[in-house]
Design an enzyme around this catalytic site. Sequence first.
Site, PDB file in Angstrom:
ATOM      1  N   LYS A 116       0.958  -1.583  -0.077  1.00  0.00           N
ATOM      2  CA  LYS A 116      -0.251  -0.478  -0.317  1.00  0.00           C
ATOM      3  C   LYS A 116       1.005   1.470  -0.001  1.00  0.00           C
ATOM      4  O   LYS A 116       0.313   2.088  -0.466  1.00  0.00           O
ATOM      5  CB  LYS A 116      -1.042  -0.091   1.541  1.00  0.00           C
ATOM      6  CG  LYS A 116      -1.998  -1.445   1.374  1.00  0.00           C
ATOM      7  CD  LYS A 116      -2.813  -1.349  -0.214  1.00  0.00           C
ATOM      8  CE  LYS A 116      -3.746  -2.933   0.257  1.00  0.00           C
ATOM      9  NZ  LYS A 116      -4.227  -3.170  -0.763  1.00  0.00           N
ATOM     10  N   LYS A 158      -1.594   2.480   8.672  1.00  0.00           N
ATOM     11  CA  LYS A 158      -2.382   1.490   8.330  1.00  0.00           C
ATOM     12  C   LYS A 158      -1.263  -0.133   7.771  1.00  0.00           C
ATOM     13  O   LYS A 158      -0.029   0.014   7.529  1.00  0.00           O
ATOM     14  CB  LYS A 158      -2.749   2.035   6.508  1.00  0.00           C
ATOM     15  CG  LYS A 158      -3.698   2.681   6.906  1.00  0.00           C
ATOM     16  CD  LYS A 158      -4.311   3.324   5.098  1.00  0.00           C
ATOM     17  CE  LYS A 158      -5.738   3.684   5.171  1.00  0.00           C
ATOM     18  NZ  LYS A 158      -5.665   4.264   4.046  1.00  0.00           N
ATOM     19  N   GLY A 164      -9.029  -5.446   3.067  1.00  0.00           N
ATOM     20  CA  GLY A 164     -11.120  -5.783   3.855  1.00  0.00           C
ATOM     21  C   GLY A 164     -10.705  -5.354   5.073  1.00  0.00           C
ATOM     22  O   GLY A 164     -11.471  -5.785   6.373  1.00  0.00           O
ATOM     23  N   GLY A 165      -9.852  -4.170   4.916  1.00  0.00           N
ATOM     24  CA  GLY A 165     -10.978  -3.052   6.389  1.00  0.00           C
ATOM     25  C   GLY A 165      -9.783  -3.540   7.801  1.00  0.00           C
ATOM     26  O   GLY A 165     -10.303  -2.784   8.755  1.00  0.00           O
ATOM     27  N   LYS A 237     -17.224  -2.901   4.346  1.00  0.00           N
ATOM     28  CA  LYS A 237     -18.481  -2.034   4.089  1.00  0.00           C
ATOM     29  C   LYS A 237     -19.578  -2.593   4.734  1.00  0.00           C
ATOM     30  O   LYS A 237     -19.422  -4.150   4.043  1.00  0.00           O
ATOM     31  CB  LYS A 237     -17.985  -1.648   2.523  1.00  0.00           C
ATOM     32  CG  LYS A 237     -16.872  -1.148   1.778  1.00  0.00           C
ATOM     33  CD  LYS A 237     -17.003  -1.259   0.655  1.00  0.00           C
ATOM     34  CE  LYS A 237     -15.132  -0.953   0.232  1.00  0.00           C
ATOM     35  NZ  LYS A 237     -15.012  -1.294  -0.699  1.00  0.00           N
ATOM     36  N   GLU A 288      -6.825   3.773  -1.660  1.00  0.00           N
ATOM     37  CA  GLU A 288      -5.738   1.965  -2.369  1.00  0.00           C
ATOM     38  C   GLU A 288      -5.698   1.399  -3.527  1.00  0.00           C
ATOM     39  O   GLU A 288      -7.119   2.103  -4.457  1.00  0.00           O
ATOM     40  CB  GLU A 288      -5.378   1.119  -1.119  1.00  0.00           C
ATOM     41  CG  GLU A 288      -7.524   0.286  -0.682  1.00  0.00           C
ATOM     42  CD  GLU A 288      -7.418  -0.214   0.126  1.00  0.00           C
ATOM     43  OE1 GLU A 288      -6.210  -0.443   1.023  1.00  0.00           O
ATOM     44  OE2 GLU A 288      -8.156  -0.815   0.512  1.00  0.00           O
ATOM     45  N   ARG A 292      -8.528  -6.615  -7.248  1.00  0.00           N
ATOM     46  CA  ARG A 292      -9.228  -8.167  -7.422  1.00  0.00           C
ATOM     47  C   ARG A 292     -10.678  -7.675  -7.753  1.00  0.00           C
ATOM     48  O   ARG A 292     -10.814  -6.787  -7.918  1.00  0.00           O
ATOM     49  CB  ARG A 292      -9.431  -8.295  -6.185  1.00  0.00           C
ATOM     50  CG  ARG A 292      -9.325  -7.570  -4.965  1.00  0.00           C
ATOM     51  CD  ARG A 292      -9.683  -8.370  -4.138  1.00  0.00           C
ATOM     52  NE  ARG A 292      -9.843  -8.125  -2.691  1.00  0.00           N
ATOM     53  CZ  ARG A 292     -10.690  -7.284  -2.680  1.00  0.00           C
ATOM     54  NH1 ARG A 292     -11.891  -7.527  -2.882  1.00  0.00           N
ATOM     55  NH2 ARG A 292     -10.981  -6.586  -1.487  1.00  0.00           N
ATOM     56  N   VAL A 295     -16.789  -7.767  -3.882  1.00  0.00           N
ATOM     57  CA  VAL A 295     -17.224  -7.527  -3.339  1.00  0.00           C
ATOM     58  C   VAL A 295     -18.899  -7.395  -3.798  1.00  0.00           C
ATOM     59  O   VAL A 295     -20.095  -7.599  -3.791  1.00  0.00           O
ATOM     60  CB  VAL A 295     -17.823  -7.964  -1.998  1.00  0.00           C
ATOM     61  CG1 VAL A 295     -18.679  -7.832  -1.061  1.00  0.00           C
ATOM     62  CG2 VAL A 295     -16.237  -8.923  -1.177  1.00  0.00           C
TER      63      VAL A 295
END
Length: 448
Positions: A116, A158, A164-165, A237, A288, A292, A295
């Site tokens: 990142k 981070k 994924g949070g 999310k 970021e 991929r 969701v």
Amino acid sequence: MFSTVLVANRGEIALRVARACRELGIRTVAVYSTADRDSAVVRFADEAVHIGPPPARASYLNIPAVVEAARRTGAQAVHPGYGFLSEDPDFAEVCEANGLTFIGPSPDVLSRLGDKAACRALMAEAGLPVLPGSTGPLAGAADAKEAAQRTGYPVILKAVAGGGGRGMAVVTDPDRLLDTYRRTSAHARSVFGDDRLYLERYVERARHVEVQVLCDRHGAVVHLGERDCSVQRHHQKLVEETPAPDLPARLRSAMCDAAVRGARAVGYTGVGTFEFVLTPERDFHLMEVNCRLQVEHPVTEMVTGIDLVREQILVAAGHPLTLRQEDVVHRGVAVECRVNAEDPSRDFAPTPGLLTEFEAPGGPFVRVDTHAFPGWRIGPDYDSLLAKAVVWAPDRERALARMDRVLEELRVRGEGVCTTAGFLRKVLARPEFRAGRHTTGLVAEMTG
């Protein structure tokens, strides 16, 4: 075109990918852990291979087991879905070394964007706006303190290898920075195997808006518009929609153009998502790049009519894009709610258990992506996502009304199982959400 594709994932996304393959006339191979031996995708796929016990590191993250399953079954390609190995450059490289096509970006792109901190630097060079913060991974707690003083509080730490949070922590008090740094670094090491952190200015009352891109191996890049993903719990999310509400056309255009510019700069291929934070002053900054399928990809599919998984597979097989930017037409509004097996009253704690009843809603312009069925046991080893409820309507007001009906109609019962469906209906009813002026702090405000 591939004759056989191995789906290196589980749950609803594995079933989603397998269905796209079936429509393309491609034979599918599912992999499964002991806990998933009776799963929906195992029943659906043409062949299924057991790859290990329930813990993900012994099964779905077990690269040798996944690659051996592909080789044994004659697969030419591997689709990683999202999560697990989907953004792992080592996995992509091992696939290539074994003559398997990885359905995703190249190992080099995965490596450069998966870090990142490196991604921030690359995108800044490409002219994308990034938040003030450290120029690379922090050298230690002292470096974090200096970077925070230079950036200004509040800040967010981070994980360099995060996603994924997970691996994030907000710091508002300088006296708590060093302790938070140590805890977040240790967490990152245990979850991602990499304890490196970087630091950014934390934007309070922000919105989270992302742009979907689609790129082939011949230099073509198009964007498929944006999604608002501001309803989150623990940086993960819960509700996504497109188009993003209350977003001026000039800002939408600038964000989409920035995503295309970033994708071209790194030679991106396949589907990808550029995630931006939108400030109260309506400035946007890159957070970021997710290398991929997301969701929330169904909402983009609903308004554009473009099957993103099909496009992924075609691009990986070497086909050029069949559409140009002017061919991408957005119609109406789509909203997705993630129905998780969680208890919102206990800080969204997972609630595993045996499903005794599961009845998906229906009706016009309703899509439910799920792997659940009566008799399915929700285990403690994996993500708690149970179903994705997706609706389309000509306008936002009707889309939200339809989603409320869908969440009310959903029937889920089980031993100790709770879901987020009722909580999501409360989100939809909030005045600030109805007005399209909610921020990433909405759920925290609702839960106290």
